[in-house]
Design a protein around this motif. Structure first.
Motif, PDB file in Angstrom:
ATOM      1  N   MET A 143      80.378  22.220   8.178  1.00 23.03           N
ATOM      2  CA  MET A 143      80.072  22.882   9.445  1.00 23.03           C
ATOM      3  C   MET A 143      78.646  23.408   9.393  1.00 23.03           C
ATOM      4  SD  MET A 143      82.586  25.105  11.538  1.00 23.03           S
ATOM      5  CE  MET A 143      82.175  25.985  12.965  1.00 23.03           C
ATOM      6  N   MET A 144      77.844  22.969  10.341  1.00 20.34           N
ATOM      7  CA  MET A 144      76.445  23.388  10.362  1.00 20.34           C
ATOM      8  C   MET A 144      76.289  24.620  11.246  1.00 20.34           C
ATOM      9  SD  MET A 144      74.448  20.813  12.983  1.00 20.34           S
ATOM     10  CE  MET A 144      74.410  19.558  11.760  1.00 20.34           C
ATOM     11  N   ALA A 145      75.318  25.431  10.878  1.00 24.20           N
ATOM     12  CA  ALA A 145      75.026  26.615  11.685  1.00 24.20           C
ATOM     13  C   ALA A 145      73.905  26.260  12.662  1.00 24.20           C
ATOM     14  CB  ALA A 145      74.616  27.770  10.781  1.00 24.20           C
ATOM     15  N   LEU A 146      74.264  26.145  13.923  1.00 26.42           N
ATOM     16  CA  LEU A 146      73.281  25.830  14.950  1.00 26.42           C
ATOM     17  C   LEU A 146      72.700  27.110  15.521  1.00 26.42           C
ATOM     18  CD1 LEU A 146      75.336  23.135  16.887  1.00 26.42           C
ATOM     19  CD2 LEU A 146      73.343  22.700  15.437  1.00 26.42           C
ATOM     20  N   SER A 147      71.411  27.097  15.784  1.00 22.77           N
ATOM     21  CA  SER A 147      70.776  28.250  16.406  1.00 22.77           C
ATOM     22  C   SER A 147      71.154  28.282  17.893  1.00 22.77           C
ATOM     23  CB  SER A 147      69.257  28.157  16.264  1.00 22.77           C
ATOM     24  OG  SER A 147      68.747  27.122  17.102  1.00 22.77           O
ATOM     25  N   TYR A 148      70.890  29.396  18.517  1.00 21.77           N
ATOM     26  CA  TYR A 148      71.160  29.525  19.952  1.00 21.77           C
ATOM     27  C   TYR A 148      70.392  28.457  20.720  1.00 21.77           C
ATOM     28  CZ  TYR A 148      71.248  31.407  24.664  1.00 21.77           C
ATOM     29  OH  TYR A 148      71.393  31.547  26.026  1.00 21.77           O
ATOM     30  N   ARG A 149      69.111  28.258  20.388  1.00 23.12           N
ATOM     31  CA  ARG A 149      68.277  27.258  21.059  1.00 23.12           C
ATOM     32  C   ARG A 149      68.853  25.861  20.891  1.00 23.12           C
ATOM     33  NH1 ARG A 149      64.731  23.440  20.295  1.00 23.12           N
ATOM     34  NH2 ARG A 149      64.625  23.578  18.054  1.00 23.12           N
ATOM     35  N   GLN A 150      69.338  25.536  19.707  1.00 26.44           N
ATOM     36  CA  GLN A 150      69.936  24.220  19.465  1.00 26.44           C
ATOM     37  C   GLN A 150      71.226  24.051  20.259  1.00 26.44           C
ATOM     38  OE1 GLN A 150      70.083  24.703  15.221  1.00 26.44           O
ATOM     39  NE2 GLN A 150      68.193  23.548  14.880  1.00 26.44           N
ATOM     40  N   LYS A 151      72.052  25.089  20.298  1.00 31.97           N
ATOM     41  CA  LYS A 151      73.289  25.027  21.083  1.00 31.97           C
ATOM     42  C   LYS A 151      72.979  24.816  22.565  1.00 31.97           C
ATOM     43  CE  LYS A 151      75.988  28.003  18.030  1.00 31.97           C
ATOM     44  NZ  LYS A 151      76.578  29.334  17.873  1.00 31.97           N
ATOM     45  N   GLN A 152      71.962  25.506  23.057  1.00 35.72           N
ATOM     46  CA  GLN A 152      71.571  25.361  24.462  1.00 35.72           C
ATOM     47  C   GLN A 152      71.046  23.955  24.740  1.00 35.72           C
ATOM     48  OE1 GLN A 152      73.377  28.059  25.509  1.00 35.72           O
ATOM     49  NE2 GLN A 152      71.934  27.843  27.165  1.00 35.72           N
ATOM     50  N   ALA A 153      70.286  23.404  23.806  1.00 37.11           N
ATOM     51  CA  ALA A 153      69.758  22.046  23.975  1.00 37.11           C
ATOM     52  C   ALA A 153      70.899  21.034  24.018  1.00 37.11           C
ATOM     53  CB  ALA A 153      68.777  21.715  22.851  1.00 37.11           C
ATOM     54  N   ILE A 154      71.893  21.216  23.174  1.00 33.93           N
ATOM     55  CA  ILE A 154      73.052  20.311  23.150  1.00 33.93           C
ATOM     56  C   ILE A 154      73.855  20.456  24.442  1.00 33.93           C
ATOM     57  CG2 ILE A 154      75.243  19.854  21.966  1.00 33.93           C
ATOM     58  CD1 ILE A 154      73.693  20.574  19.322  1.00 33.93           C
ATOM     59  N   LEU A 155      74.013  21.666  24.926  1.00 34.45           N
ATOM     60  CA  LEU A 155      74.703  21.885  26.202  1.00 34.45           C
ATOM     61  C   LEU A 155      73.934  21.231  27.353  1.00 34.45           C
ATOM     62  CD1 LEU A 155      76.913  23.182  27.947  1.00 34.45           C
ATOM     63  CD2 LEU A 155      75.519  25.279  27.968  1.00 34.45           C
ATOM     64  N   ARG A 156      72.614  21.321  27.340  1.00 30.02           N
ATOM     65  CA  ARG A 156      71.802  20.670  28.381  1.00 30.02           C
ATOM     66  C   ARG A 156      72.019  19.161  28.371  1.00 30.02           C
ATOM     67  NH1 ARG A 156      67.829  24.029  26.594  1.00 30.02           N
ATOM     68  NH2 ARG A 156      66.680  22.320  25.626  1.00 30.02           N
ATOM     69  N   VAL A 157      72.119  18.576  27.169  1.00 30.85           N
ATOM     70  CA  VAL A 157      72.376  17.136  27.056  1.00 30.85           C
ATOM     71  C   VAL A 157      73.738  16.804  27.644  1.00 30.85           C
ATOM     72  CG1 VAL A 157      72.867  15.287  25.390  1.00 30.85           C
ATOM     73  CG2 VAL A 157      70.810  16.677  25.142  1.00 30.85           C
ATOM     74  N   LYS A 158      74.752  17.586  27.325  1.00 31.70           N
ATOM     75  CA  LYS A 158      76.096  17.355  27.864  1.00 31.70           C
ATOM     76  C   LYS A 158      76.067  17.447  29.394  1.00 31.70           C
ATOM     77  CE  LYS A 158      80.733  19.338  27.883  1.00 31.70           C
ATOM     78  NZ  LYS A 158      80.720  19.701  29.296  1.00 31.70           N
ATOM     79  N   ASN A 159      75.427  18.469  29.927  1.00 31.73           N
ATOM     80  CA  ASN A 159      75.334  18.635  31.379  1.00 31.73           C
ATOM     81  C   ASN A 159      74.550  17.497  32.028  1.00 31.73           C
ATOM     82  OD1 ASN A 159      76.815  20.991  31.209  1.00 31.73           O
ATOM     83  ND2 ASN A 159      75.022  22.319  31.238  1.00 31.73           N
ATOM     84  N   TYR A 160      73.529  17.031  31.355  1.00 33.96           N
ATOM     85  CA  TYR A 160      72.713  15.905  31.834  1.00 33.96           C
ATOM     86  C   TYR A 160      73.570  14.649  31.951  1.00 33.96           C
ATOM     87  CZ  TYR A 160      68.636  12.681  31.703  1.00 33.96           C
ATOM     88  OH  TYR A 160      67.703  11.714  31.964  1.00 33.96           O
TER      89      TYR A 160
END
Length: 114
Positions: free
Chosen positions: A1-18
């Motif tokens: 399990m990797m520890a993602l930063s808030y910025r990384q989590k937000q970037a991944i969420l943006r990709v999902k929303n995209y």
């Protein structure tokens, strides 16, 4: 399990929303990497960790779910496949069957408009 930063989590969420904004449009990993600003390995592993499936698997599932209405409306399977970005109807049928558990023609037969 990797520890993602808030910025990384937000970037991944943006990709999902995209991807969610236009599920019938297939996005390449390189396009999504550019969009996210993350490395390919961080995006792909982070997406899988957050959402429990690969980006490719997620796109396939969302795309197939988006084709349900087209099939219910009686659109030709070949036309649905092309609309969903598949170059060959056989690839669409295989992907649809893997996601839905039945073929597109079976789905159409079971979901005819009344």
């Amino acid at each position: 399990m990797m520890a993602l930063s808030y910025r990384q989590k937000q970037a991944i969420l943006r990709v999902k929303n995209y991807m969610d904004a236009s599920p019938l449009k297939r996005r390449s990993i390189s396009e999504l990497v550019t969009y996210s600003g993350l490395s390919k390995s961080l995006l792909t592993s982070g997406f899988r960790e957050r959402y429990g499936e690969t980006i490719h698997g997620y796109q396939n599932r969302k795309c197939i779910l988006a084709t349900e209405d087209l099939l219910r409306q009686g659109m030709l399977i070949k036309t649905v496949a092309i609309t969903a970005g598949f170059k060959k109807q056989g690839n669409f049928t295989r992907t649809f069957t893997a996601v839905m558990g039945i073929t597109p023609s079976q789905y159409q037969a079971e979901n005819k408009p009344h």
